[in-house]
Design a protein around this motif. Structure first.
Motif, PDB file in Angstrom:
ATOM      1  N   PHE A  47      13.170  -7.700   3.461  1.00 27.05           N
ATOM      2  CA  PHE A  47      13.700  -8.392   4.659  1.00 27.05           C
ATOM      3  C   PHE A  47      12.888  -8.132   5.916  1.00 27.05           C
ATOM      4  O   PHE A  47      13.114  -8.767   6.945  1.00 27.05           O
ATOM      5  N   GLY A  48      11.959  -7.208   5.880  1.00 28.14           N
ATOM      6  CA  GLY A  48      11.181  -6.975   7.099  1.00 28.14           C
ATOM      7  C   GLY A  48       9.846  -6.342   6.771  1.00 28.14           C
ATOM      8  O   GLY A  48       9.644  -5.790   5.691  1.00 28.14           O
ATOM      9  N   ILE A  49       8.916  -6.439   7.718  1.00 30.13           N
ATOM     10  CA  ILE A  49       7.593  -5.847   7.505  1.00 30.13           C
ATOM     11  C   ILE A  49       7.014  -5.470   8.863  1.00 30.13           C
ATOM     12  O   ILE A  49       7.263  -6.144   9.869  1.00 30.13           O
ATOM     13  N   SER A  50       6.271  -4.373   8.885  1.00 31.18           N
ATOM     14  CA  SER A  50       5.624  -3.974  10.131  1.00 31.18           C
ATOM     15  C   SER A  50       4.276  -3.344   9.803  1.00 31.18           C
ATOM     16  O   SER A  50       4.011  -3.002   8.656  1.00 31.18           O
ATOM     17  N   ALA A  51       3.450  -3.215  10.813  1.00 33.27           N
ATOM     18  CA  ALA A  51       2.110  -2.679  10.622  1.00 33.27           C
ATOM     19  C   ALA A  51       1.876  -1.593  11.652  1.00 33.27           C
ATOM     20  O   ALA A  51       2.425  -1.640  12.753  1.00 33.27           O
ATOM     21  N   HIS A  52       1.076  -0.601  11.277  1.00 35.27           N
ATOM     22  CA  HIS A  52       0.720   0.422  12.255  1.00 35.27           C
ATOM     23  C   HIS A  52      -0.720   0.862  12.078  1.00 35.27           C
ATOM     24  O   HIS A  52      -1.171   1.128  10.967  1.00 35.27           O
ATOM     25  N   ALA A  53      -1.429   0.937  13.168  1.00 33.33           N
ATOM     26  CA  ALA A  53      -2.769   1.522  13.210  1.00 33.33           C
ATOM     27  C   ALA A  53      -3.053   1.805  14.676  1.00 33.33           C
ATOM     28  O   ALA A  53      -2.214   1.516  15.540  1.00 33.33           O
ATOM     29  N   HIS A  54      -4.210   2.359  14.970  1.00 29.98           N
ATOM     30  CA  HIS A  54      -4.557   2.624  16.369  1.00 29.98           C
ATOM     31  C   HIS A  54      -5.531   1.552  16.866  1.00 29.98           C
ATOM     32  O   HIS A  54      -5.452   0.414  16.429  1.00 29.98           O
ATOM     33  N   TYR A  55      -6.467   1.959  17.749  1.00 32.93           N
ATOM     34  CA  TYR A  55      -7.235   0.953  18.504  1.00 32.93           C
ATOM     35  C   TYR A  55      -8.260   0.148  17.714  1.00 32.93           C
ATOM     36  O   TYR A  55      -8.490  -1.009  18.003  1.00 32.93           O
ATOM     37  N   ILE A  56      -8.956   0.790  16.747  1.00 30.25           N
ATOM     38  CA  ILE A  56     -10.107   0.069  16.186  1.00 30.25           C
ATOM     39  C   ILE A  56      -9.767  -0.736  14.936  1.00 30.25           C
ATOM     40  O   ILE A  56     -10.644  -1.365  14.352  1.00 30.25           O
ATOM     41  N   ALA A  57      -8.490  -0.721  14.529  1.00 28.94           N
ATOM     42  CA  ALA A  57      -8.095  -1.597  13.426  1.00 28.94           C
ATOM     43  C   ALA A  57      -8.257  -3.039  13.900  1.00 28.94           C
ATOM     44  O   ALA A  57      -8.075  -3.339  15.080  1.00 28.94           O
ATOM     45  N   LYS A  58      -8.662  -3.916  12.973  1.00 30.83           N
ATOM     46  CA  LYS A  58      -8.959  -5.297  13.342  1.00 30.83           C
ATOM     47  C   LYS A  58      -8.051  -6.273  12.629  1.00 30.83           C
ATOM     48  O   LYS A  58      -7.651  -7.291  13.180  1.00 30.83           O
ATOM     49  N   ASP A  59      -7.793  -6.000  11.344  1.00 34.07           N
ATOM     50  CA  ASP A  59      -7.193  -7.030  10.511  1.00 34.07           C
ATOM     51  C   ASP A  59      -6.254  -6.387   9.483  1.00 34.07           C
ATOM     52  O   ASP A  59      -6.621  -5.415   8.834  1.00 34.07           O
ATOM     53  N   PHE A  60      -5.068  -6.962   9.375  1.00 27.57           N
ATOM     54  CA  PHE A  60      -4.107  -6.545   8.344  1.00 27.57           C
ATOM     55  C   PHE A  60      -3.890  -7.728   7.409  1.00 27.57           C
ATOM     56  O   PHE A  60      -3.706  -8.854   7.887  1.00 27.57           O
ATOM     57  N   ASN A  61      -3.880  -7.450   6.111  1.00 26.88           N
ATOM     58  CA  ASN A  61      -3.565  -8.513   5.161  1.00 26.88           C
ATOM     59  C   ASN A  61      -2.675  -7.929   4.069  1.00 26.88           C
ATOM     60  O   ASN A  61      -3.060  -6.980   3.395  1.00 26.88           O
ATOM     61  N   VAL A  62      -1.479  -8.471   3.935  1.00 19.52           N
ATOM     62  CA  VAL A  62      -0.524  -7.968   2.948  1.00 19.52           C
ATOM     63  C   VAL A  62      -0.122  -9.120   2.043  1.00 19.52           C
ATOM     64  O   VAL A  62       0.332 -10.166   2.528  1.00 19.52           O
ATOM     65  N   THR A  63      -0.309  -8.935   0.731  1.00 24.64           N
ATOM     66  CA  THR A  63       0.044  -9.997  -0.206  1.00 24.64           C
ATOM     67  C   THR A  63       0.971  -9.448  -1.289  1.00 24.64           C
ATOM     68  O   THR A  63       1.023  -8.237  -1.521  1.00 24.64           O
ATOM     69  N   ALA A  64       1.684 -10.363  -1.929  1.00 31.28           N
ATOM     70  CA  ALA A  64       2.500 -10.020  -3.090  1.00 31.28           C
ATOM     71  C   ALA A  64       2.096 -10.975  -4.207  1.00 31.28           C
ATOM     72  O   ALA A  64       2.175 -12.194  -4.038  1.00 31.28           O
ATOM     73  N   THR A  65       1.619 -10.420  -5.320  1.00 31.42           N
ATOM     74  CA  THR A  65       1.290 -11.262  -6.472  1.00 31.42           C
ATOM     75  C   THR A  65       2.441 -11.147  -7.462  1.00 31.42           C
ATOM     76  O   THR A  65       2.720 -10.066  -7.994  1.00 31.42           O
ATOM     77  N   LEU A  66       3.149 -12.254  -7.622  1.00 33.52           N
ATOM     78  CA  LEU A  66       4.353 -12.257  -8.453  1.00 33.52           C
ATOM     79  C   LEU A  66       3.967 -12.211  -9.928  1.00 33.52           C
ATOM     80  O   LEU A  66       2.827 -12.533 -10.293  1.00 33.52           O
ATOM     81  N   PRO A  67       4.925 -11.828 -10.806  1.00 32.94           N
ATOM     82  CA  PRO A  67       4.612 -11.778 -12.240  1.00 32.94           C
ATOM     83  C   PRO A  67       4.099 -13.125 -12.772  1.00 32.94           C
ATOM     84  O   PRO A  67       3.344 -13.164 -13.741  1.00 32.94           O
ATOM     85  N   ASN A  68       4.487 -14.232 -12.137  1.00 36.43           N
ATOM     86  CA  ASN A  68       3.993 -15.536 -12.602  1.00 36.43           C
ATOM     87  C   ASN A  68       2.571 -15.838 -12.121  1.00 36.43           C
ATOM     88  O   ASN A  68       2.066 -16.944 -12.322  1.00 36.43           O
ATOM     89  N   GLY A  69       1.962 -14.897 -11.446  1.00 35.53           N
ATOM     90  CA  GLY A  69       0.569 -15.066 -11.045  1.00 35.53           C
ATOM     91  C   GLY A  69       0.387 -15.638  -9.645  1.00 35.53           C
ATOM     92  O   GLY A  69      -0.720 -15.634  -9.113  1.00 35.53           O
ATOM     93  N   LYS A  70       1.470 -16.114  -9.054  1.00 38.41           N
ATOM     94  CA  LYS A  70       1.356 -16.695  -7.700  1.00 38.41           C
ATOM     95  C   LYS A  70       1.220 -15.582  -6.662  1.00 38.41           C
ATOM     96  O   LYS A  70       1.921 -14.576  -6.738  1.00 38.41           O
ATOM     97  N   THR A  71       0.322 -15.812  -5.694  1.00 40.42           N
ATOM     98  CA  THR A  71       0.150 -14.814  -4.635  1.00 40.42           C
ATOM     99  C   THR A  71       0.693 -15.359  -3.318  1.00 40.42           C
ATOM    100  O   THR A  71       0.402 -16.497  -2.948  1.00 40.42           O
ATOM    101  N   LYS A  72       1.509 -14.537  -2.656  1.00 41.94           N
ATOM    102  CA  LYS A  72       2.055 -14.926  -1.352  1.00 41.94           C
ATOM    103  C   LYS A  72       1.533 -13.978  -0.293  1.00 41.94           C
ATOM    104  O   LYS A  72       1.490 -12.773  -0.510  1.00 41.94           O
TER     105      LYS A  72
END
Lengths: 465, 218
Positions: A335-360
């Motif tokens: 139901f929720g998601i958050s990210a944490h890093a300090h100054y020099i982080a540039k990019d966050f990418n979070v995916t879920a690959t379901l058992p049926n092979g689909k990636t969200k």
């Protein structure tokens, strides 16, 4: 003479444009006010964090050019996440049509329009958006934020004085000096350590980001530090507040566990404003009537804000990334998601690959800004069946070309609590689809941490040999 | 239209009346046409208002910021009290005022927002500890003469009244909400040092991150 003829041309063109647009140009009352009322006014009103109010035609006209500029560049309303495959609740982004209306309105000279078209302004609760709180606490002493200098991270312990355990369904926060408070994270300390440290120092608060790391709920299998920023019903983290955020109740009767005797720790990020300010924050708690039927937890990837993820970024390195993958041991609902890093982080990418092979794509932040620690909430519970592969990748830029780099020239950066060190993790908030599976979810995630620790130890051992 | 005309006439009369009283006390108030050509002002209306026009600071003292032959340079800081970027510069402005007043530079805070009253300007200066003279420019005489559009934008004038540098104070802001930990270019200080040493200014104009100045009072 040349100047005058140029001027004449400009005036003529201007007149032509104006008369052509008179009929089609958006007006404040009809087209602009609904956008401003719904999207800007929550913060841009007296007593709130935004620097100026946007309540009237005069307010909007005065700031028209700035409004057009920062909405087109998407710096306002503030929202760092890109469009993924899952919709977020309270997504503050304007639609392309709305941005176009603001552009046209400013280009047409910001006409007011017919006063009769003006919609009713939204009404805001006078003090607390969620109504009368069950418990209100305030920092006993104000902390003085200096006029200038780097951002400040400081932790403040507040005694809650609870004689019995409570379940918290919502928390709201009010800064006293809204021009300097950027965000705050809520932690619990059941050991009294933070309060003792603060008392011993003789100062208001203790320094450092993420002060509550490792000081979570006692007797919870050491999960205290692992709740992540989104919080968990079982650990010491209760989420947070950031500029522009509105207090929200946890979905579906979920609640944070608040053990008796616990102190609240505010881990607050300050921006000096140009003059010294005194901050004494107020926090409001809303309790659930009964313990929740379901527990929830934060799946932090990589665990411990990346403490074992091998964050060691050479000076000048432009693309350095850490990754973590975790396969769900049971069916969950996120139901929720958050990210944490300090100054020099540039990019966050979070995916879920379901058992049926689909990636969200669950979360993508293409231009990470340490200043906006948003706690994203999904529109609906997201079903992630057992066997779903969660993957998080965080990329850093430690080059001199990164203007956010806190050191000049860049230096080697490793994991650490100081803001010139780095961290990196995302936290996915989940319930087990069936509550009876929750212990298996906890055990499975703990095993994931153990594996990471073993891998890190082997790597170190191998290096030393 | 009639109201505007009346206001102009009143302004003209007021200037005429004021002229003899201050004419000798402030010798800088003898702008020649040559001076105005130098700063590129050709419109009659502006010529009548700049140079000849005195600005009273919050303590009622008169200043002629566009004409300071006794100073080596003049700096105008255009600020907006409700612009956070502008306010965040207050400590640096304070230091620049202190450092360069000693070097025979005249430095002014200018409020170009017609909604900022003398009382508001006073409170703002007190709250942020701004010690250099504070002027109000609700009709944008100084804004037009210098060509500034933003806050916090600065105009640096040479002793001849020419705009020598216009732009940001330094480069600590990269974009809205994107701030360096410390500036890497201190543009105003560099420009001031160049003027004081009679050297060329490397970047005579720079882009300002901040807030647009509101429209002048009509």
């Amino acid at each position: 003479m040349r100047l005058y003829s140029n001027l004449a041309v400009i005036f003529l063109c201007g007149a032509g444009v104006a008369s052509a647009q008179d009929k089609t140009a958006p007006t404040f009352t009809k087209d602009v006010a609904p956008i401003v009322f719904d999207n800007c006014m929550t913060c841009h009103r007296p007593g709130e964090a935004a620097p100026f109010s946007l309540l009237t035609f005069q307010d909007a006209k005065k700031r028209g050019k700035l409004i057009a500029q920062v909405t087109q560049s998407k710096q306002m309303p503030p929202w760092k996440a890109a469009t993924g495959d899952v919709a977020f609740r309270s997504d503050r982004r304007l639609k392309a049509e709305q941005i176009a209306v603001l552009q046209k309105w400013v280009a047409a000279g910001m006409p007011e329009g017919d006063k009769k078209d003006l919609p009713a302004a939204p009404k805001f609760a006078s003090e607390w958006a969620l109504g009368k709180p069950d418990l209100v606490v305030k920092m006993p002493k104000a902390y003085r934020v200096p006029a200038e200098g780097r951002d400040i991270y400081r932790n403040f312990a507040i005694s809650l004085g609870l004689k019995e355990d409570k379940w918290v369904k919502a928390i709201d926060f009010r800064p006293s000096a809204s021009s300097v408070v950027h965000h705050t994270l809520f932690f619990l300390d059941t050991t009294g350590t933070a309060a003792k440290l603060e008392a011993a120092s003789g100062q208001v608060g203790t320094s450092g980001a993420m002060g509550a790391l490792g000081r979570g709920g006692k007797g919870k299998g050491g999960l205290g530090a692992l709740g992540g920023l989104g919080g968990s019903s079982q650990t010491g983290s209760l989420g947070g507040w950031a500029l522009g955020a509105q207090a929200r109740t946890l979905p579906d009767g979920l609640a944070y566990h608040l053990p008796k005797g616990a102190d609240l720790i505010l881990s607050t990020h300050f921006h000096p404003s140009g003059k010294a300010e005194d901050e004494a924050s107020t926090v409001a708690f809303y309790f659930a009537d009964k313990p929740p039927a379901q527990r929830f937890m934060g799946l932090q990837l990589p665990f411990g804000f990346g403490i074992l993820a091998g964050i060691d970024i050479p000076a000048g390195k432009k693309d350095f990334s850490i990754e973590d993958t975790y396969v769900l041991p049971v069916d969950v609902k996120a139901f929720g998601i958050s990210a944490h890093a300090h100054y020099i982080a540039k990019d966050f990418n979070v995916t879920a690959t379901l058992p049926n092979g689909k990636t969200k794509t669950l979360l993508r932040i293409p231009d990470w800004d340490f200043g906006w620690q948003e706690q994203y909430r999904f529109n609906d519970f997201l079903d992630l069946p057992r066997g779903t592969k969660l993957h998080a990748k965080i990329t850093y830029d430690n080059s001199a070309q990164n203007p956010r780099n806190p050191t000049d020239p860049p230096r080697r950066v490793r994991w650490g609590k100081q803001s010139t060190d780095e961290m990196g993790s995302i936290t996915l908030q989940v319930v087990a689809a069936r509550e009876e599976d929750f212990p298996r979810l906890q055990t499975g995630y703990r095993q994931h941490i153990r594996d990471a620790a073993i891998r890190a130890a082997l790597k170190k051992f191998g290096k030393n040999r | 239209m009639l109201a505007q005309l009346t206001r102009l006439i009143l302004l003209f009369v007021a200037l005429q009346l004021a002229a003899p009283a201050h004419g000798q006390a402030v010798p800088s108030r003898q702008p020649s046409n040559a001076h105005h050509e130098r700063i590129g002002l050709t419109a009659t209306k502006v010529r009548n208002q700049t140079g000849q026009r005195e600005f009273l600071d919050l303590n009622g003292r008169p200043h002629t910021p566009m004409s300071q032959p006794k100073k080596k340079a003049t700096v105008l800081f255009f600020l907006l009290p409700d612009c956070p970027v502008s306010n965040s510069y207050a400590p640096e402005i304070k230091r620049i005022c202190k450092d360069y007043e000693a070097k025979k530079v005249a430095l002014y805070i200018v409020h170009a927002d017609p909604d900022v009253s003398a009382d508001m300007a006073n409170k703002h200066a007190k709250a942020y500890g701004l010690a250099c003279p504070v002027l109000r420019d609700p009709t944008h005489v100084l804004v037009k003469a210098t060509g500034v559009t933003m806050a916090p934008e600065v105009a640096l004038l040479g002793p001849d009244g020419k705009v020598r540098y216009r732009g940001r104070i330094d480069d600590i802001y990269v974009d809205y909400g994107k701030r360096r930990p410390a500036p890497t270019q201190r543009d105003l200080r560099n420009a001031l040092d160049a003027v004081l040493l009679s050297k060329a200014i490397l970047s005579p104009t720079t882009k300002v991150i901040g807030c647009y100045l509101p429209e002048p009072r009509k």
